[in-house]
Design a protein around this motif. Sequence first.
Motif, PDB file in Angstrom:
ATOM      1  N   UNK A  32      -8.491  -0.739   4.084  1.00 53.69           N
ATOM      2  CA  UNK A  32     -10.008  -0.670   4.442  1.00 53.69           C
ATOM      3  C   UNK A  32      -9.878   0.476   5.637  1.00 53.69           C
ATOM      4  N   UNK A  33      -8.633   0.429   6.743  1.00 58.32           N
ATOM      5  CA  UNK A  33      -8.480   1.214   7.829  1.00 58.32           C
ATOM      6  C   UNK A  33      -8.374   2.740   7.208  1.00 58.32           C
ATOM      7  N   UNK A  34      -7.557   2.644   6.177  1.00 60.70           N
ATOM      8  CA  UNK A  34      -7.368   3.961   5.476  1.00 60.70           C
ATOM      9  C   UNK A  34      -8.514   4.627   4.938  1.00 60.70           C
ATOM     10  N   UNK A  35      -9.589   3.812   4.341  1.00 60.96           N
ATOM     11  CA  UNK A  35     -10.736   4.335   3.838  1.00 60.96           C
ATOM     12  C   UNK A  35     -11.695   4.705   5.248  1.00 60.96           C
ATOM     13  N   UNK A  36     -11.728   3.825   6.099  1.00 62.50           N
ATOM     14  CA  UNK A  36     -12.228   4.437   7.197  1.00 62.50           C
ATOM     15  C   UNK A  36     -11.700   5.376   7.957  1.00 62.50           C
ATOM     16  N   UNK A  37     -10.691   6.050   7.705  1.00 63.32           N
ATOM     17  CA  UNK A  37      -9.954   7.181   8.297  1.00 63.32           C
ATOM     18  C   UNK A  37      -9.447   6.764   9.659  1.00 63.32           C
ATOM     19  N   UNK A  38      -9.030   5.671   9.806  1.00 61.61           N
ATOM     20  CA  UNK A  38      -8.440   5.149  10.680  1.00 61.61           C
ATOM     21  C   UNK A  38      -6.608   5.207  10.545  1.00 61.61           C
ATOM     22  N   UNK A  39      -6.301   6.473  10.193  1.00 66.82           N
ATOM     23  CA  UNK A  39      -4.954   6.585   9.623  1.00 66.82           C
ATOM     24  C   UNK A  39      -4.014   6.094  10.415  1.00 66.82           C
ATOM     25  N   UNK A  40      -3.784   6.038  12.037  1.00 66.70           N
ATOM     26  CA  UNK A  40      -2.775   5.738  12.778  1.00 66.70           C
ATOM     27  C   UNK A  40      -2.580   4.069  12.654  1.00 66.70           C
ATOM     28  N   UNK A  41      -3.464   3.396  12.707  1.00 66.66           N
ATOM     29  CA  UNK A  41      -3.697   1.776  12.445  1.00 66.66           C
ATOM     30  C   UNK A  41      -3.305   1.451  11.190  1.00 66.66           C
ATOM     31  N   UNK A  42      -3.567   2.334  10.231  1.00 68.83           N
ATOM     32  CA  UNK A  42      -3.355   1.852   8.671  1.00 68.83           C
ATOM     33  C   UNK A  42      -1.966   2.252   8.626  1.00 68.83           C
ATOM     34  N   UNK A  43      -1.305   3.188   9.107  1.00 68.77           N
ATOM     35  CA  UNK A  43       0.345   3.697   8.947  1.00 68.77           C
ATOM     36  C   UNK A  43       1.056   2.435   9.599  1.00 68.77           C
ATOM     37  N   UNK A  44       0.567   2.150  10.864  1.00 73.56           N
ATOM     38  CA  UNK A  44       1.290   1.025  11.361  1.00 73.56           C
ATOM     39  C   UNK A  44       1.385  -0.429  10.683  1.00 73.56           C
ATOM     40  N   UNK A  45       0.120  -0.746   9.987  1.00 71.16           N
ATOM     41  CA  UNK A  45       0.229  -1.956   9.239  1.00 71.16           C
ATOM     42  C   UNK A  45       1.013  -1.856   8.140  1.00 71.16           C
ATOM     43  N   UNK A  46       1.017  -0.598   7.170  1.00 70.30           N
ATOM     44  CA  UNK A  46       1.676  -0.482   6.058  1.00 70.30           C
ATOM     45  C   UNK A  46       3.427  -0.551   6.480  1.00 70.30           C
ATOM     46  N   UNK A  47       3.694  -0.134   7.652  1.00 67.16           N
ATOM     47  CA  UNK A  47       5.090  -0.131   7.903  1.00 67.16           C
ATOM     48  C   UNK A  47       5.233  -1.669   8.283  1.00 67.16           C
ATOM     49  N   UNK A  48       4.492  -2.384   9.062  1.00 68.25           N
ATOM     50  CA  UNK A  48       4.690  -3.840   9.314  1.00 68.25           C
ATOM     51  C   UNK A  48       4.925  -4.722   8.066  1.00 68.25           C
ATOM     52  N   UNK A  49       4.126  -4.257   7.006  1.00 66.29           N
ATOM     53  CA  UNK A  49       4.109  -5.011   5.841  1.00 66.29           C
ATOM     54  C   UNK A  49       5.522  -4.801   5.388  1.00 66.29           C
ATOM     55  N   UNK A  50       6.160  -3.596   5.410  1.00 71.85           N
ATOM     56  CA  UNK A  50       7.471  -3.712   4.917  1.00 71.85           C
ATOM     57  C   UNK A  50       8.609  -4.048   5.642  1.00 71.85           C
ATOM     58  N   UNK A  51       8.602  -3.706   6.989  1.00 72.82           N
ATOM     59  CA  UNK A  51       9.605  -3.846   7.852  1.00 72.82           C
ATOM     60  C   UNK A  51       9.735  -5.546   8.125  1.00 72.82           C
ATOM     61  N   UNK A  52       8.454  -6.202   8.371  1.00 76.92           N
ATOM     62  CA  UNK A  52       8.619  -7.581   8.319  1.00 76.92           C
ATOM     63  C   UNK A  52       8.417  -8.330   7.023  1.00 76.92           C
ATOM     64  N   UNK A  53       8.996  -7.683   5.946  1.00 73.37           N
ATOM     65  CA  UNK A  53       9.043  -8.094   4.677  1.00 73.37           C
ATOM     66  C   UNK A  53       7.873  -9.133   4.329  1.00 73.37           C
ATOM     67  N   UNK A  54       6.542  -8.785   4.865  1.00 69.68           N
ATOM     68  CA  UNK A  54       5.477  -9.517   4.270  1.00 69.68           C
ATOM     69  C   UNK A  54       5.207  -9.145   2.706  1.00 69.68           C
ATOM     70  N   UNK A  55       5.293  -7.762   2.513  1.00 73.14           N
ATOM     71  CA  UNK A  55       5.004  -7.448   0.996  1.00 73.14           C
ATOM     72  C   UNK A  55       6.083  -7.957   0.210  1.00 73.14           C
TER      73      UNK A  55
END
Length: 700
Positions: free
Chosen positions: A587-610
């Motif tokens: 949703x953030x990506x679609x709203x062009x909030x790329x910085x926060x979207x990138x941080x969330x994507x990284x958190x999903x991988x680093x924290x092994x939520x995904x």
Amino acid sequence: MDTKHIELVPPLVEAGKSSDLAQSGHIVSASFSPSNNSLALHLAPLNLTGSKTSTVEQPEAVYLAGCDDVPSSERRLFIADTVVIFSMFKSMLKDAHLRDPTWLQTRQALEIIRKLSVDYVNFIKECWIHASQPISRPEPLQFSVEHYRNLYSTFSLFVVLFVPEPGYEDAPVGEELMEWLNIHFIEPSTEEGDQLSSLDHPWEDENFWSYLTRSTIRGFSKASLFFLNTLLQHSSEDLQELVKILIPLVESHPRLPQFTAERDFAYASRKWKDKVKALRVEMDRFLDESYDWWDPLSDLIGILEGRGDVIERVCEELGADWKEVCAAWGIFVDTRLRRQDLPDVVADVLETMPPDPTNLEDMMLSSLFSGHADQVLKHASDFDLWLSAHLADIMEPLGLLDAELDFESGVTKRDEYVLAYAEYLRSDSTLWRITIAYLYSCGRVGEEQADEVLMRVPLSLNAATLDESLTPGDTMAEVVKDISAICLEHSRESVRRAVCKIASTMLVRSRDYGMAVSYSTSAEDWTGLGRVIDAVLDEYIQNGPVVFAGYASKIAPSMDEIQSSSRTHQIFAHRLMFTVRYSQMHKMRLDRDYPNAALDLLALLRDEIAPRSWWPILLCDAVEFLQYGPKLLFSSSDAIELLRKLEEISIRSSQGSGDDYLTVLIRTIKGGGEKEALERLKQVRLAIARYFARCTVGNG
């Protein structure tokens, strides 16, 4: 519909050709519906050793037939209104058992039972009157006016005989029987009286004496006195002299309602009978075969004398039946006739004037008069299952039916008839709320059947639109809410959970994932919750991030509750958190909030939520952020984390564990496999390499 004979149009087998069907190797097969009392009929192979090979091509047509006619709109209204009285009766009995079973024998309890019984009678009367009105209707009456009249006469007689006013159980019953007879079987007719009263010499009419006698038997003293007074103008002076004595006797006939004490009534009746005897002595002085009035007048006096043989003979000559004889017996023969003594009188009368075996109303009424509860219910069930169920429901607490469980069936006599009525109600799926009200009143057997009905209700619902199984205004949420309340009332927690599971499955099919998650959680169905989450994630695979984000937002409100609950299995809570967080990133990506979207994507991988199977998808999503300009969205360490995940996927896949990592990505590649998935990830590796190059030259 006669459940023993079902006619199919066009027929599966022509009349008289059933033997040809068997020879062809086929039979007529039927399958009963689990949701109602309908069945599907079709031809099926005989499958018997030695049977001929089928030469008849089995038709594709399947006939759907119901064991009962689906209630019409007016019948449904009748059913819905009377269940209110039934529910009040059940509530009263439940309270009675909680306080003291002997309370049912108290005056207060009997007053309530009578009040509710009279409510049934009054409602049936209203339906009869409504059905009798000559008005235009959207559909023909399913049950005739005569049907409702029979219901009215039978139920009201039951109340007269078995549910009297408390304190009057041992009072004489003749007056009440005559009142009942005059209400439901009107004789003589008003038209006949009007016609006779218009004549100058009514005694010359052939119907005069029959009308006068019938009016006297029925207690219509005004009509009797009117025509007796006309005889004072008769040419016979002897008749005039006798009538002058008879008129005050008819006028002063003691009737029980006129007295406050039965003893006073009995004394007045004896004095009055003495005067009637004196009239008989006086009349015998005028015995003359030439008088055409002597025999009918003698019969009239014989009735007043209370001579049973005269009453029976006269009633038979008048075209009356046993009902009139029995009612007149309590007025003229035995003025102190009790309810408990009535069956003996009825038995004698029925020997010479039996009921009509082809008339169910007559059979029900004669069984009531005779005090045979089992026979009443048997005939009532043949007439209308509604009647037998509601009579049995009242009979049991009154002690008229054996309340013991039958050894074979496991139900009481009362439950047997209520269950039969509930089965009839199942012909209309919109009546499920009413059906289970009756079923849950029938012990263990009824409870098990009610459970099955409740668990099938969501199966007939469409969460998006209403279908024929729903009444106007019903939604899945409203129906499940009602079922939950019912289950709470009857302590059926396992059923409530099963219904929530089924509702969740139905809602997934209609893509209402928010409600589906709620119902799976309410049912503590963690496996089901996992299926809902998988269905939401499938939206991404099948329809892309925009559709996925829209559906995932519907399940987001459930996340806090599920995570905070100690009952939730953590693996499913973790999976739900990933789905919601991943949708928020898009949703953030679609709203062009790329910085926060990138941080969330990284958190999903680093924290092994995904989950591992989703790592390749997230890495592919990261390409957009890696290529973003003019500034860098990831630090060098962030890019290294992305590369580390990519390396793990590549190494494990080369070691034969590709299924753990690549299944989701493969599904997004139409017609591709593991090779194509690894090719796709090479693009991610290239994007990361270029990103490192940008970091080296200090871009951003």
